[in-house]
Design a protein around this motif. Structure first.
Motif: not given
Length: 151
Positions: A51-54, A57-60
């Motif tokens: 459920g994390f935002c884009e 997700c990009d940062a991770a």
């Protein structure tokens, strides 16, 4: 704006008991260049499902890539352990554990414009709410980053 500080202490670990708000995935990959892309793919396949935002997700994905690459380049590891842990509702931890053989701990450096590398920890520091390291269980190090969603 102050940049996140490096913390040498680990954030609290979940010991005993089960917290239903915590989702975790652990995976181990060989210490090979091709494994960096495999680690990024694991992040990209898991973090959105939680459920994390884009943006998170990009940062991770970037943080995993940088931490994995550092473990690959700066240690004598044969295997690298990665952990993704989501703590409800908006906190994600990315951890990379090496097997040792490198320096005592990660140290950000100031890369010059001509340097091809040396910016990984600066990127982690810029993307993370906090980051740090701790001794690993079998002589290596665990480097972690905390990412927080604003949504």
């Amino acid at each position: 704006m102050a940049l996140p500080q490096r913390m040498t202490m680990a954030r609290p670990l979940l010991l005993g008991g089960f917290d239903a708000g915590v989702r975790q995935e652990r995976f181990q990959l060989p210490a090979l260049g091709a494994s960096v892309a495999a680690a990024r793919r694991r992040v990209r396949s898991r973090v959105p499902v939680w459920g994390f935002c884009e943006d998170v997700c990009d940062a991770a994905e970037l943080v995993m890539s940088e931490l994995f690459t550092n473990a690959l380049v700066h240690t004598g590891s044969e295997q690298i352990l990665c952990v993704l842990r989501a703590e409800a509702p908006r906190t994600l931890y990315v951890e990379v554990a090496d097997q040792g053989g490198g320096s005592a701990g990660p140290a950000p450096r100031q890369a010059s414009a001509e340097d091809e590398g040396g910016r990984g920890l600066a990127l982690v520091r810029a993307m993370a709410a906090a980051w740090g390291d701790r001794p690993g269980l079998n002589g290596g190090r665990v480097v972690w980053a905390q990412l927080t969603s604003l949504v």
